[in-house]
Design a protein around this motif. Structure first.
Motif, PDB file in Angstrom:
ATOM      1  N   LYS A   1      -5.571  -0.637  -7.825  1.00 13.95           N
ATOM      2  CA  LYS A   1      -6.553  -0.200  -8.821  1.00 13.95           C
ATOM      3  C   LYS A   1      -6.711   1.316  -8.765  1.00 13.95           C
ATOM      4  CE  LYS A   1     -10.703  -1.790  -8.232  1.00 13.95           C
ATOM      5  NZ  LYS A   1     -11.386  -0.526  -7.895  1.00 13.95           N
TER       6      LYS A   1
ATOM      7  N   TYR B   1     -14.758   0.645 -12.843  1.00 12.79           N
ATOM      8  CA  TYR B   1     -13.599   0.307 -12.023  1.00 12.79           C
ATOM      9  C   TYR B   1     -13.573   1.025 -10.668  1.00 12.79           C
ATOM     10  CZ  TYR B   1     -12.404  -0.984 -16.764  1.00 12.79           C
ATOM     11  OH  TYR B   1     -12.448  -1.505 -18.029  1.00 12.79           O
ATOM     12  N   GLY B   2     -14.520   1.880 -10.418  1.00 11.19           N
ATOM     13  CA  GLY B   2     -14.502   2.613  -9.159  1.00 11.19           C
ATOM     14  C   GLY B   2     -13.332   3.563  -9.069  1.00 11.19           C
TER      15      GLY B   2
ATOM     16  N   VAL C   1     -18.907  -2.297  -9.794  1.00 10.68           N
ATOM     17  CA  VAL C   1     -17.744  -2.008  -8.945  1.00 10.68           C
ATOM     18  C   VAL C   1     -17.828  -2.778  -7.631  1.00 10.68           C
ATOM     19  CG1 VAL C   1     -18.515   0.025  -7.650  1.00 10.68           C
ATOM     20  CG2 VAL C   1     -16.138  -0.175  -8.322  1.00 10.68           C
TER      21      VAL C   1
ATOM     22  N   ARG D   1     -11.692 -14.985  -5.303  1.00 12.81           N
ATOM     23  CA  ARG D   1     -12.476 -14.574  -4.140  1.00 12.81           C
ATOM     24  C   ARG D   1     -11.867 -13.294  -3.585  1.00 12.81           C
ATOM     25  NH1 ARG D   1     -12.809 -15.858   1.631  1.00 12.81           N
ATOM     26  NH2 ARG D   1     -10.709 -16.740   1.566  1.00 12.81           N
TER      27      ARG D   1
ATOM     28  N   PHE E   1      -3.766  -6.315  -5.630  1.00 12.13           N
ATOM     29  CA  PHE E   1      -4.356  -5.785  -6.847  1.00 12.13           C
ATOM     30  C   PHE E   1      -4.580  -4.271  -6.732  1.00 12.13           C
ATOM     31  CE2 PHE E   1      -7.551  -5.307 -10.106  1.00 12.13           C
ATOM     32  CZ  PHE E   1      -7.299  -6.326 -11.001  1.00 12.13           C
TER      33      PHE E   1
ATOM     34  N   TYR F   1     -16.590   6.169  -0.382  1.00  8.06           N
ATOM     35  CA  TYR F   1     -17.615   6.729  -1.261  1.00  8.06           C
ATOM     36  C   TYR F   1     -18.218   5.662  -2.165  1.00  8.06           C
ATOM     37  CZ  TYR F   1     -19.450   9.125  -5.402  1.00  8.06           C
ATOM     38  OH  TYR F   1     -20.232   9.512  -6.450  1.00  8.06           O
ATOM     39  N   LEU F   2     -17.354   4.800  -2.723  1.00  7.78           N
ATOM     40  CA  LEU F   2     -17.825   3.802  -3.683  1.00  7.78           C
ATOM     41  C   LEU F   2     -18.813   2.843  -3.034  1.00  7.78           C
ATOM     42  CD1 LEU F   2     -14.343   3.027  -5.241  1.00  7.78           C
ATOM     43  CD2 LEU F   2     -16.135   4.444  -6.249  1.00  7.78           C
TER      44      LEU F   2
ATOM     45  N   HIS G   1       0.811  -1.224   0.000  1.00  4.70           N
ATOM     46  CA  HIS G   1       0.000   0.000   0.000  1.00  4.70           C
ATOM     47  C   HIS G   1       0.847   1.278   0.000  1.00  4.70           C
ATOM     48  CE1 HIS G   1      -4.112  -1.809   1.013  1.00  4.70           C
ATOM     49  NE2 HIS G   1      -3.282  -2.830   0.996  1.00  4.70           N
TER      50      HIS G   1
ATOM     51  N   SER H   1     -13.170   7.682   6.902  1.00  8.88           N
ATOM     52  CA  SER H   1     -13.221   7.381   5.472  1.00  8.88           C
ATOM     53  C   SER H   1     -12.653   8.591   4.751  1.00  8.88           C
ATOM     54  CB  SER H   1     -14.643   7.060   5.003  1.00  8.88           C
ATOM     55  OG  SER H   1     -15.383   8.227   4.819  1.00  8.88           O
TER      56      SER H   1
ATOM     57  N   ARG I   1      -6.345   2.420  -4.784  1.00  6.37           N
ATOM     58  CA  ARG I   1      -6.603   1.519  -3.645  1.00  6.37           C
ATOM     59  C   ARG I   1      -6.090   0.136  -4.006  1.00  6.37           C
ATOM     60  NH1 ARG I   1     -10.489   3.746   0.066  1.00  6.37           N
ATOM     61  NH2 ARG I   1     -11.661   5.491  -0.773  1.00  6.37           N
ATOM     62  N   VAL I   2      -5.639  -0.606  -3.015  1.00  4.17           N
ATOM     63  CA  VAL I   2      -5.088  -1.939  -3.261  1.00  4.17           C
ATOM     64  C   VAL I   2      -6.005  -3.011  -2.656  1.00  4.17           C
ATOM     65  CG1 VAL I   2      -3.113  -3.464  -2.953  1.00  4.17           C
ATOM     66  CG2 VAL I   2      -2.735  -1.020  -3.285  1.00  4.17           C
ATOM     67  N   HIS I   3      -6.565  -3.818  -3.529  1.00  2.96           N
ATOM     68  CA  HIS I   3      -7.378  -4.960  -3.092  1.00  2.96           C
ATOM     69  C   HIS I   3      -6.481  -6.192  -2.993  1.00  2.96           C
ATOM     70  CE1 HIS I   3     -11.402  -3.114  -4.159  1.00  2.96           C
ATOM     71  NE2 HIS I   3     -10.574  -2.310  -4.801  1.00  2.96           N
ATOM     72  N   SER I   4      -6.961  -7.233  -2.332  1.00  2.00           N
ATOM     73  CA  SER I   4      -6.250  -8.517  -2.329  1.00  2.00           C
ATOM     74  C   SER I   4      -7.248  -9.613  -2.657  1.00  2.00           C
ATOM     75  CB  SER I   4      -5.622  -8.790  -0.971  1.00  2.00           C
ATOM     76  OG  SER I   4      -4.608  -7.839  -0.717  1.00  2.00           O
ATOM     77  N   TYR I   5      -6.878 -10.467  -3.615  1.00  2.00           N
ATOM     78  CA  TYR I   5      -7.763 -11.553  -4.036  1.00  2.00           C
ATOM     79  C   TYR I   5      -7.090 -12.887  -3.829  1.00  2.00           C
ATOM     80  CZ  TYR I   5     -10.344  -7.737  -6.057  1.00  2.00           C
ATOM     81  OH  TYR I   5     -11.038  -6.574  -6.208  1.00  2.00           O
TER      82      TYR I   5
ATOM     83  N   ARG J   1     -13.319   6.794  -9.758  1.00  3.10           N
ATOM     84  CA  ARG J   1     -13.634   8.177  -9.408  1.00  3.10           C
ATOM     85  C   ARG J   1     -14.329   8.216  -8.061  1.00  3.10           C
ATOM     86  NH1 ARG J   1     -14.848  12.134 -13.687  1.00  3.10           N
ATOM     87  NH2 ARG J   1     -13.464  11.653 -15.414  1.00  3.10           N
ATOM     88  N   GLU J   2     -13.912   9.151  -7.237  1.00  5.31           N
ATOM     89  CA  GLU J   2     -14.537   9.289  -5.933  1.00  5.31           C
ATOM     90  C   GLU J   2     -14.899  10.749  -5.690  1.00  5.31           C
ATOM     91  OE1 GLU J   2     -12.486   7.361  -2.743  1.00  5.31           O
ATOM     92  OE2 GLU J   2     -11.979   5.627  -3.978  1.00  5.31           O
TER      93      GLU J   2
ATOM     94  N   GLU K   1      -9.253  -9.539   0.813  1.00  4.97           N
ATOM     95  CA  GLU K   1      -9.090  -8.443   1.757  1.00  4.97           C
ATOM     96  C   GLU K   1      -9.433  -7.140   1.041  1.00  4.97           C
ATOM     97  OE1 GLU K   1      -5.873  -7.828   5.300  1.00  4.97           O
ATOM     98  OE2 GLU K   1      -5.116  -7.993   3.297  1.00  4.97           O
TER      99      GLU K   1
END
Lengths: 249, 295
Positions: A80, A127-128, B288, B204, A78, B215-216, A25, A54, A60-64, A130-131, B207
């Motif tokens: 993004k 893709y999310g 999303v 899956r 991941f 916001y999303l 991150h 928030s 942002r970094v996701h994990s799959y 824009r915030e 995390e």
């Protein structure tokens, strides 16, 4: 104008290596740091030190977890952010012309003084990326650090997006994806770079490099393994007595 | 999607208002003077009130005028342009009817078509979004238009047409719900295509990027109340279509009783459409959400 350009002179973008990303991150933090102090309105936080923090982030970094049919599961980090799509739906839906794609380098930007904060561009982005900034009431998105990459006040090594400069693993690459001879294009060709949600027809400029296959654990871990004596076989002393006594019971 | 009260009120009330303006523009009923004034006051109140409500959710309502500029590409901009054009045309038509006791037929037709076009452009704001498969269907404009026409017929007292339009709107609503429930699964978009990792195994969400919300998630992953969806659908269908149909088809004698029944039919329809519109937003799944392992 919110009509998309027919074509752009260059297609500046990112190549993100899912094989190399360690999920630290650091790119998220450096992005927030740079972009809250520079181009446009700051990236605000709400209730930052309270119970429900928030805030606005451009990355942002996701994990799959990926579970293959055979073999162990793999964890993939991941990152993004905006993919600076060639056919960017966020640009054409904008009612005010605040959202635009630059002809010279393909970067998708928001003119914050024209943004009414209707949120429709965020609705249109799969893709999310824009915030809405809750303090400023305008839409925020990745600028590809447009205030770094051409900034002659910075040393040349720093003229890349903040996330790329920061990544300690070298998982992020920046360059012209419209030029087939650029380093990033070669990397994409070599590693089979892919689009996210290609079925949406957005034609993202940013590419993701898929993780390389993991080393397979064969029957034998090491050719020397059978020659090694087991470290522990029979317990001795008190544990040995306990073991024998329990077995007798 | 987050069911923001401002957009629910906007789409419901302005849809009804422009539906009434459509019938008034066609001279149904061909009212003049004070009666016309009351009719137009209701129609403009609903249409303009709804449009004003839509500006409440903007981050910068003071810049809303800039939204008229991008009609070449943006449905939201086209809606603004259409709405103003419809209100101006029908405003002139109303002036003729109320003060000059005259109906300028051509202007009325133009105003009626612009009113309908406004409702269509509103629906296209939602329909155009590939990111929300439940909205990205031909049935979305069909639903907005049929609701607007049915509501307009009820309000304008078009006795012959209203029952048929209510039946059509009810049928469109049922079709929308049925097809909408399969829309996300049928869209071909899932976590596998979202991450591009589908060919390697089952993906899956392990995390999320952060422990809190953002916001999303607030805007696109609204799950509160979805568990009541089936019950709300029954309530909505009953109030919006079944009860009004019953109320206008019951044979009654006396003008007053008839008008009271018609009033209840309109109020019931309005309440039903509000519930339906709440469901329209609350049940809509944005792709999303897949990135967060949600829908």
């Amino acid at each position: 104008m919110t009509q998309l350009p027919q074509s752009t002179e260059r297609k500046m973008g990112l190549v993100i290596d899912l094989d190399t990303c360690v999920g630290c991150h650091a790119c998220v933090i450096s992005c927030k740091g740079w972009n809250t102090e520079n181009y446009g309105a700051p990236l605000s936080d709400q209730d930052a030190y309270g119970a429900n923090p928030s805030g606005t982030f451009l990355n942002r970094v996701h994990s799959y977890e990926v579970q293959p049919d055979d073999g162990p599961a793999q964890l993939i980090h991941f990152p993004k952010s905006c993919l600076h799509c060639e056919d960017a739906p966020c640009v054409t839906v904008c009612p005010t012309g605040a959202s635009y794609k630059r002809v010279e380098d393909g970067i998708v930007l928001v003119n914050e003084s024209d943004c009414i904060g209707c949120g429709l561009c965020a609705w249109s982005c799969p893709y999310g990326a824009r915030e809405m900034d809750m303090a400023e009431g305008v839409m925020k998105k990745c600028t590809l650090c447009v205030d770094r990459i051409y900034n002659e006040n910075l040393p040349e090594v720093d003229r890349v997006p903040s996330c790329v400069r920061t990544c300690p693993a070298g998982a992020r690459h920046f360059g012209d994806l419209g030029d087939p001879d650029s380093d990033v294009s070669k990397l994409v060709a070599e590693r089979g770079g892919m689009d996210l949600m290609p079925e949406m027809g957005t034609k993202p400029v940013n590419k993701y490099l898929p993780p390389r296959p993991k080393d397979q654990v064969e029957d034998q871990i090491d050719i020397l393994a059978p020659l090694l004596a087991p470290v522990a076989d029979e317990p001795k002393g008190f544990l040995g007595w306990l073991d024998k006594t329990l077995e007798k019971l | 999607m987050h069911p923001a009260p401002s957009v629910i009120i906007f789409t419901t009330f302005s849809g009804l208002g422009f539906g009434l303006l459509f019938f008034l523009g066609l001279g149904q009923p061909a009212v003049t003077g004070l009666v016309a004034f009351v009719f137009y006051a209701i129609a403009f109140g609903l249409a303009v009130g709804g449009l004003l409500a839509s500006t409440f959710h903007l981050g910068h309502p003071e810049r809303a005028w800039k939204a008229f500029s991008q009609w070449r590409s943006s449905w939201l901009s086209r809606e603004g342009v259409c709405a103003v054009a419809a209100l101006v045309a029908m405003g002139l038509f109303a002036f003729g009817a109320v003060f000059l006791h005259s109906h300028w037929t051509l202007l009325g037709w133009i105003g009626a078509l612009l009113s309908l076009a406004t409702v269509f452009t509103t629906s296209m704001i939602y329909t155009q979004l590939k990111t929300i498969p439940r909205w990205n269907m031909n049935l979305t404009p069909a639903m907005f238009l049929s609701f607007s026409l049915a509501g307009g017929a009820l309000l304008s007292g078009a006795e012959a047409l209203a029952p048929w339009l209510l039946i059509v709107a009810g049928a469109v609503q049922l079709a929308y719900w049925t097809r909408g429930d399969a829309a996300l699964d049928g869209s071909g978009t899932n976590l596998a295509t979202a991450t591009g990792l589908g060919s390697r195994g089952t993906v899956r969400a392990f995390e999320p990027p952060h422990t809190g919300t953002n916001y999303l998630l607030r805007e696109f992953v609204h799950v509160v109340g979805r568990k009541h969806a089936q019950r709300l659908r029954v309530i909505s269908f009953g109030l919006a279509f079944a009860l009004p149909l019953l109320l206008i088809l019951i044979p009654v004698t006396g003008v007053v009783v008839k008008h009271i029944f018609a009033l209840f039919a309109v109020l019931s329809h309005l309440a039903g459409i509000l519930v339906s519109r709440w469901l329209f937003f609350a049940q809509a799944e944005h792709v999303v959400g897949l990135y967060y392992g949600k829908r």
